[in-house]
Design an enzyme around this catalytic site. Structure first.
Site, PDB file in Angstrom:
ATOM      1  NE  ARG A 106     -54.440  21.461  10.917  1.00 59.29           N
ATOM      2  CZ  ARG A 106     -53.866  21.442   9.735  1.00 59.29           C
ATOM      3  NH1 ARG A 106     -52.547  21.289   9.637  1.00 59.29           N
ATOM      4  NH2 ARG A 106     -54.567  21.560   8.624  1.00 59.29           N
ATOM      5  CE1 TYR A 269     -57.914  26.818  15.044  1.00 55.24           C
ATOM      6  CE2 TYR A 269     -56.126  25.245  14.786  1.00 55.24           C
ATOM      7  CZ  TYR A 269     -57.346  25.748  14.378  1.00 55.24           C
ATOM      8  OH  TYR A 269     -57.995  25.167  13.326  1.00 55.24           O
ATOM      9  CE  LYS A 278     -57.197  17.928  11.804  1.00 59.97           C
ATOM     10  NZ  LYS A 278     -58.135  17.285  10.900  1.00 59.97           N
ATOM     11  CG  HIS A 298     -57.388  14.371   7.295  1.00 63.33           C
ATOM     12  ND1 HIS A 298     -56.939  15.356   6.440  1.00 63.33           N
ATOM     13  CD2 HIS A 298     -58.250  14.981   8.137  1.00 63.33           C
ATOM     14  CE1 HIS A 298     -57.504  16.496   6.747  1.00 63.33           C
ATOM     15  NE2 HIS A 298     -58.304  16.304   7.772  1.00 63.33           N
ATOM     16  CB  SER A 320     -58.233  21.505   6.167  1.00 62.75           C
ATOM     17  OG  SER A 320     -57.768  20.627   7.161  1.00 62.75           O
ATOM     18  CB  CYS A 322     -61.095  19.750   0.066  1.00 62.18           C
ATOM     19  SG  CYS A 322     -59.604  20.602  -0.484  1.00 62.18           S
ATOM     20  CG  ASP A 345     -61.269  16.034  10.686  1.00 58.02           C
ATOM     21  OD1 ASP A 345     -60.910  16.323   9.529  1.00 58.02           O
ATOM     22  OD2 ASP A 345     -60.599  16.330  11.696  1.00 58.02           O
ATOM     23  NE  ARG A 440     -61.137  24.998  11.810  1.00 58.19           N
ATOM     24  CZ  ARG A 440     -60.811  23.914  11.125  1.00 58.19           C
ATOM     25  NH1 ARG A 440     -61.541  22.812  11.245  1.00 58.19           N
ATOM     26  NH2 ARG A 440     -59.777  23.919  10.308  1.00 58.19           N
TER      27      ARG A 440
END
Length: 662
Positions: A106, A269, A278, A298, A320, A322, A345, A440
């Site tokens: 991102r 991406y 998002k 989120h 992200s 974590c 997510d 990913r």
């Protein structure tokens, strides 16, 4: 293929075979008669949107996606034929894309919201705006720690420099999709126009994509408009790396809430191009949620069942990388407990007429980080991605198997040669990583072995607890609970965590990440806090709010992790589970909230010293006074006059309680 007819089988991935690729004139270059015939069957609002953008972007052809398995298979084979993806022969219908190394994450610096009134989008920073790098090529962009803003006039200028003719030589794909079960009371509809078949394939996994969505859209246009282009019209003089067209010098991701629209230019991406994720589900989603009185967050959603068969649902917000996916797919180490996954997510949460906070996972797949995922850290994810999965920027073996750091050291222990994400020969002695840190997997959620039976319930699942957390190597205990909803809002607002590879930031820098939403706020953070505060109303069953930290390290943050994490996190969830039943015997009051009593937290079977346990739960007065001062400075500098007094009062109360300690 673009006829408007019902296809209830298009969600399934079974029985995919290597049939012939559909001829280009059938798939990619629809005859004018076919195109016009199908366009006129669409709701007028969609016709108008397609025609408006087609006139500007000037694609050579338009393809209306039906979401069928035949169409999906054909797109994959066209991508393979054009060497955008390769088949992973040792896996079951799995594919690998290797991107241009300049298009891997991102781009927060190039992502912004455009509204007439700046204060609707971002607070006025006390010390002024960040200096904007001229190389961004974005006129008068206003950048802050809590989001970026551009005026509609400047946005029109920037679009005028990018969009005209941007799809020349390419096909515009019309992707109809639903975020959430089609027709559900919390679900929303989107239409993405893109010139990337890679995006189409990933959108089919990540959303409920198909022509049945058209039936939910009237002529008045009750849908979110999403336009995406790689920004490389054909023919081009640009050097295309890895057959991955992109335009990083001119990339921008713009959100237009007053038009319910997203426009993404220059990046392929996923976080920048899968606009249902998002962009729609969080940035525009949070704005829509504020308008309508609900939450777009989120957050993962999991179901937890205790040994007595009682089940509850928990939502949890982490930045992200974590541990969101690991927690959502947790394999408990304590017998009798069961975890089931609703989503990993994003959560859309809305109070129903009974006062219950009901949550859906608006997505249909998992777009997870590969490095660190293994059979020891997340065996459920490893099982989920063995078939029908698109991998991006991982390494692979010559015979078609994936590899990334932390997956299986035995695969490379004896000097085996792999092919890195950059397409280079790689061994364990190579200086560069085999897989990109933000590589990913994109896999259908229905493949998850522990997918919750209610994961597609249109009404959502009832949320009993909300967890916040981040990577805090120092000072923050393993678990604590807010005193009440207002205090819980403060806990979310004051979240901090080490930066991750999911964004551009390099290195391990502790950053503020309020509500784990810092990159995703659709509107002014102060107003966002006020919206959270406003949800606490009479007659509502407000979830309890907790904060966890799996990542505390010994030696004041300099040593090794104190908590084993992963499957052992069930012990923390067990305490949360009991606290949602108001078990007063297991909690004690501290300045930061309720914490476990020493003898009430299950440590059986853990090889932890009493010193480690004490450090896990310790509160250092000096650390917390400095922490509170730093949080106040952050609020003062970045949220300024927009911060609600209720949040500041919580900070003051915590500080007073620490000062009263001996």
């Amino acid at each position: 293929m673009a006829s408007i007819s019902s296809d209830h089988q298009h969600r399934h991935y079974e029985n995919i075979t290597d049939e012939h690729v559909l001829d280009d004139d059938k798939l990619l270059k629809l005859r004018n008669a076919t195109y016009h015939s199908n366009l006129t069957k669409l709701p007028k609002s969609i016709q108008d949107y397609i025609e408006e953008k087609a006139k500007i972007c000037q694609p050579d052809a338009i393809h209306i996606c039906d979401g069928s398995i035949e169409e999906y298979r054909a797109f994959l084979q066209v991508l393979q034929k054009n060497k955008v993806i390769q088949k992973l022969e040792k896996m079951n219908n799995c594919w690998l894309a290797l991107t241009d190394p300049k298009d891997v994450a991102r781009v927060e610096s190039r992502t912004f919201i455009s509204t007439k009134n700046m204060l609707d989008t971002i607070p006025q920073p006390k010390s002024g705006f960040k200096q904007v790098d001229a190389s961004l090529n974005l006129r008068n962009l206003k950048c802050t720690a809590l989001g970026n803003w551009m005026s509609p006039e400047d946005l029109d200028y920037e679009l005028g420099r990018r969009l005209p003719g941007c799809m020349k030589g390419r096909t515009m794909y019309v992707v109809p999709y639903s975020m959430g079960p089609v027709g559900g009371p919390i679900s929303k509809i989107g239409i993405e126009l893109t010139d990337s078949p890679y995006v189409v394939c990933n959108m089919r996994i990540m959303t409920r994509m198909g022509i049945d969505v058209f039936e939910k859209i009237g002529d008045h246009g009750n849908f979110v408009k999403c336009l995406h282009t790689v920004g490389v019209p054909l023919p081009t003089q640009r050097t295309i790396v890895n057959n991955w067209p992109c335009n990083p010098e001119m990339t921008m991701i713009a959100h237009l809430p007053e038009k319910n629209e997203v426009i993404s230019f220059g990046s392929g991406y996923g976080g920048n191009s899968l606009l249902g994720k998002k962009c729609f589900a969080l940035r525009l989603g949070s704005i829509i949620a504020k308008r309508e009185g609900w939450l777009a967050e989120h957050m993962l959603i999991l179901g937890i069942t205790n040994p007595q068969g009682v089940k509850k649902y928990i939502a949890a917000a982490f930045p992200s990388q974590c541990g969101k996916t690991n927690l959502a797919m947790l394999t408990p180490t304590v017998p009798g407990w069961k975890i089931e996954c609703v989503g990993d997510d994003i959560a859309w949460m809305k109070f129903n007429e009974k006062g219950e906070l009901r949550a859906i996972n608006p997505e249909n797949g998992f777009f997870g980080v590969c490095p660190g995922t293994s059979n020891s850290t997340n065996p459920i994810a490893m099982k989920t991605i063995q078939k029908h999965t698109i991998f991006t920027n991982v390494a692979h073996t010559p015979d078609g198997e994936v590899y990334w750091e932390g997956m299986d050291d035995n695969m490379v222990a004896h000097g085996e040669h792999l092919i890195s994400w950059k397409g280079k020969d790689w061994t364990k002695d190579s200086k560069e990583p085999a897989a990109h840190p933000n590589s990913r997997f994109c896999a259908p959620a229905e493949q998850c072995p522990i997918i919750d039976p209610n994961w597609e319930s249109p009404e959502g699942v009832p949320i009993s607890a909300i967890i916040f957390g981040g990577r805090r190597p120092q000072g923050v205990p393993l678990i604590y609970e807010s005193f009440d909803w207002e205090h819980g809002v403060y806990i979310g607002a004051s979240m901090k965590s080490e930066a991750t590879a999911a964004a551009e930031h390099k290195g391990k820098v502790i950053m503020h990440d309020p509500f784990a939403m810092r990159p995703f706020f659709g509107y002014n953070f102060g107003k966002y806090c006020r919206h959270w505060l406003s949800l606490n109303k009479d007659g509502r069953k407000m979830p309890k709010i907790f904060n966890v930290n799996w990542f505390r390290k010994s030696n004041n943050g300099q040593g090794s992790f104190l908590w084993p994490g992963f499957g052992e996190n069930i012990r923390v969830l067990e305490w949360i589970f009991k606290r949602t039943d108001n078990d007063e015997s297991i909690a004690q009051k501290t300045p930061i909230g309720f914490m476990p009593k020493f003898d009430s937290f299950d440590m059986d079977g853990l090889n932890l010293s009493s010193e480690s346990i004490q450090e896990l739960f310790s509160l250092d007065k000096e650390f917390w006074l400095e922490e509170l001062d730093e949080i106040r400075r952050y609020f003062d500098q970045n949220v300024n006059k927009s911060m609600p007094n209720e949040v500041l009062n919580q900070l003051n109360c915590i500080r007073e309680q620490f000062l009263s300690l001996n």
